[in-house]
Design an enzyme around this catalytic site. Structure first.
Site, PDB file in Angstrom:
ATOM      1  N   GLY A  41      35.834  30.361  41.090  1.00 10.97           N
ATOM      2  CA  GLY A  41      36.269  29.240  40.271  1.00 10.97           C
ATOM      3  C   GLY A  41      36.035  29.378  38.782  1.00 10.97           C
ATOM      4  O   GLY A  41      35.833  28.368  38.101  1.00 10.97           O
ATOM      5  N   THR A  42      36.105  30.604  38.244  1.00 13.19           N
ATOM      6  CA  THR A  42      35.897  30.746  36.802  1.00 13.19           C
ATOM      7  C   THR A  42      37.035  30.110  36.001  1.00 13.19           C
ATOM      8  O   THR A  42      36.795  29.514  34.946  1.00 13.19           O
ATOM      9  CB  THR A  42      35.752  32.237  36.410  1.00 13.19           C
ATOM     10  OG1 THR A  42      36.888  32.967  36.881  1.00 13.19           O
ATOM     11  CG2 THR A  42      34.482  32.824  37.002  1.00 13.19           C
ATOM     12  N   ASN A  43      38.259  30.215  36.503  1.00  9.99           N
ATOM     13  CA  ASN A  43      39.363  29.562  35.805  1.00  9.99           C
ATOM     14  C   ASN A  43      39.268  28.041  35.937  1.00  9.99           C
ATOM     15  O   ASN A  43      39.626  27.314  35.013  1.00  9.99           O
ATOM     16  CB  ASN A  43      40.708  30.065  36.330  1.00  9.99           C
ATOM     17  CG  ASN A  43      41.107  31.387  35.692  1.00  9.99           C
ATOM     18  OD1 ASN A  43      41.071  31.541  34.481  1.00  9.99           O
ATOM     19  ND2 ASN A  43      41.478  32.350  36.516  1.00  9.99           N
TER      20      ASN A  43
ATOM     21  N   MET B 196      44.173  32.028  47.411  1.00 11.44           N
ATOM     22  CA  MET B 196      44.580  33.224  48.150  1.00 11.44           C
ATOM     23  C   MET B 196      45.386  32.929  49.411  1.00 11.44           C
ATOM     24  O   MET B 196      45.634  33.820  50.213  1.00 11.44           O
ATOM     25  CB  MET B 196      43.339  34.049  48.516  1.00 11.44           C
ATOM     26  CG  MET B 196      42.551  34.545  47.315  1.00 11.44           C
ATOM     27  SD  MET B 196      43.560  35.507  46.156  1.00 11.44           S
ATOM     28  CE  MET B 196      43.886  36.965  47.134  1.00 11.44           C
TER      29      MET B 196
ATOM     30  N   ILE C 136      49.029  31.744  51.056  1.00 13.13           N
ATOM     31  CA  ILE C 136      50.442  31.729  50.676  1.00 13.13           C
ATOM     32  C   ILE C 136      50.946  30.291  50.564  1.00 13.13           C
ATOM     33  O   ILE C 136      50.713  29.468  51.445  1.00 13.13           O
ATOM     34  CB  ILE C 136      51.280  32.498  51.714  1.00 13.13           C
ATOM     35  CG1 ILE C 136      50.935  33.991  51.665  1.00 13.13           C
ATOM     36  CG2 ILE C 136      52.776  32.286  51.478  1.00 13.13           C
ATOM     37  CD1 ILE C 136      51.581  34.808  52.765  1.00 13.13           C
TER      38      ILE C 136
ATOM     39  N   HIS D  30      48.182  34.955  35.930  1.00 15.26           N
ATOM     40  CA  HIS D  30      48.182  36.313  36.467  1.00 15.26           C
ATOM     41  C   HIS D  30      47.502  37.242  35.462  1.00 15.26           C
ATOM     42  O   HIS D  30      47.797  37.173  34.256  1.00 15.26           O
ATOM     43  CB  HIS D  30      49.621  36.779  36.717  1.00 15.26           C
ATOM     44  CG  HIS D  30      49.694  38.158  37.290  1.00 15.26           C
ATOM     45  ND1 HIS D  30      49.374  38.427  38.608  1.00 15.26           N
ATOM     46  CD2 HIS D  30      50.023  39.349  36.722  1.00 15.26           C
ATOM     47  CE1 HIS D  30      49.514  39.731  38.823  1.00 15.26           C
ATOM     48  NE2 HIS D  30      49.904  40.312  37.709  1.00 15.26           N
TER      49      HIS D  30
ATOM     50  N   GLN E 105      39.096  36.822  27.132  1.00 16.64           N
ATOM     51  CA  GLN E 105      39.969  36.821  25.960  1.00 16.64           C
ATOM     52  C   GLN E 105      41.335  36.193  26.209  1.00 16.64           C
ATOM     53  O   GLN E 105      42.003  35.779  25.257  1.00 16.64           O
ATOM     54  CB  GLN E 105      40.149  38.250  25.443  1.00 16.64           C
ATOM     55  CG  GLN E 105      38.861  38.876  24.936  1.00 16.64           C
ATOM     56  CD  GLN E 105      39.084  40.242  24.302  1.00 16.64           C
ATOM     57  OE1 GLN E 105      40.221  40.659  24.046  1.00 16.64           O
ATOM     58  NE2 GLN E 105      38.003  40.956  24.039  1.00 16.64           N
TER      59      GLN E 105
ATOM     60  N   GLU F 224      42.730  34.754  30.002  1.00 23.69           N
ATOM     61  CA  GLU F 224      42.913  33.762  31.060  1.00 23.69           C
ATOM     62  C   GLU F 224      42.272  32.420  30.727  1.00 23.69           C
ATOM     63  O   GLU F 224      42.900  31.362  30.877  1.00 23.69           O
ATOM     64  CB  GLU F 224      42.340  34.278  32.384  1.00 23.69           C
ATOM     65  CG  GLU F 224      43.094  35.455  32.971  1.00 23.69           C
ATOM     66  CD  GLU F 224      42.524  35.874  34.314  1.00 23.69           C
ATOM     67  OE1 GLU F 224      42.317  34.995  35.183  1.00 23.69           O
ATOM     68  OE2 GLU F 224      42.276  37.079  34.510  1.00 23.69           O
TER      69      GLU F 224
END
Length: 211
Positions: free
Chosen positions: A12-14, A91, A93, A110, A179, A181
């Site tokens: 969950g870094t994003n 992850m 579909i 991405h 830098q 995402e």
């Protein structure tokens, strides 16, 4: 206020980047209404709980068919009145049925400059390994709308990141996150929630006053 769902599967870094941006009032017209995980043990769930964000868990293998899974996922999204879905390392579909239901209302980040190093099989460290094997000098990240073509939806934002001689896939992955995402994803969410992104003929347009 736009209700946002963030779909996660791992650390969950994003998600954390979005939470931090929200706390800094960089996302003013939207709020994370729910975090949905495909795994019970995803650390992203802890990040959500610490931020006071409701969580839901939906695991594909517990459903007999894709149709049943789709129905359950759409029910959760409807219950929270979601206007934007953010895929943040999810992850599982996403079927065409769900994608069509949220056409141009679902975005993904991405870890490469689409159309390079993207498509089926390009995810996580695999992307950065391929970048290093190819020997390119610039990589980066892309935020795009999700359609039924893997990594094929209209591009919203991109940012380049330098590839350095001593990079490993892990080191490069971290640099791309820091830098690109973690900067692009909150910016794209803010622009969307402010109604500043439109899609015409498969390409995005961002209002000039938004840049």
């Amino acid at each position: 206020m736009l209700n946002i769902a963030v779909l996660v599967s791992g650390g969950g870094t994003n998600l954390q980047a979005l939470i931090d941006a929200q706390n800094r009032s960089e996302i003013t017209e939207g709020r994370i209404a729910v975090v949905i995980s495909s795994r019970e043990d995803a650390y992203a769930l802890e990040r959500a709980k610490k931020a006071g964000i409701p969580t839901e868990i939906i695991i594909r293998k517990t459903y007999a068919s894709q149709e049943e899974y789709d129905t359950a996922l759409l029910e959760i999204l409807d219950r929270y009145q979601i206007g934007l879905i953010v895929l943040a390392g999810f992850m599982t579909i996403i079927s065409g049925n769900v994608i069509r239901h949220y056409e141009n209302k679902m975005i993904n980040v991405h870890p490469a400059l689409i159309p390079s190093f993207c498509g089926e099989g390009f995810y996580g460290l695999r992307v950065h390994k391929a970048v290093l094997e190819k020997g390119v000098k610039l990589t980066g990240a892309t935020v795009h709308f999700v359609n039924e073509v893997c990594d094929g939806g209209p591009i919203i934002l991109q940012k380049a990141v330098e590839v350095l001689p001593d990079d490993t896939p892990e080191i490069l992955q971290r640099r791309v996150m820091e830098q690109a995402e973690w900067k692009l994803l909150p910016k794209a969410v803010a622009l969307f929630s402010e109604g500043k992104i439109t899609v015409e003929n498969g390409k995005t347009k961002i209002r000039e006053d938004a840049i």
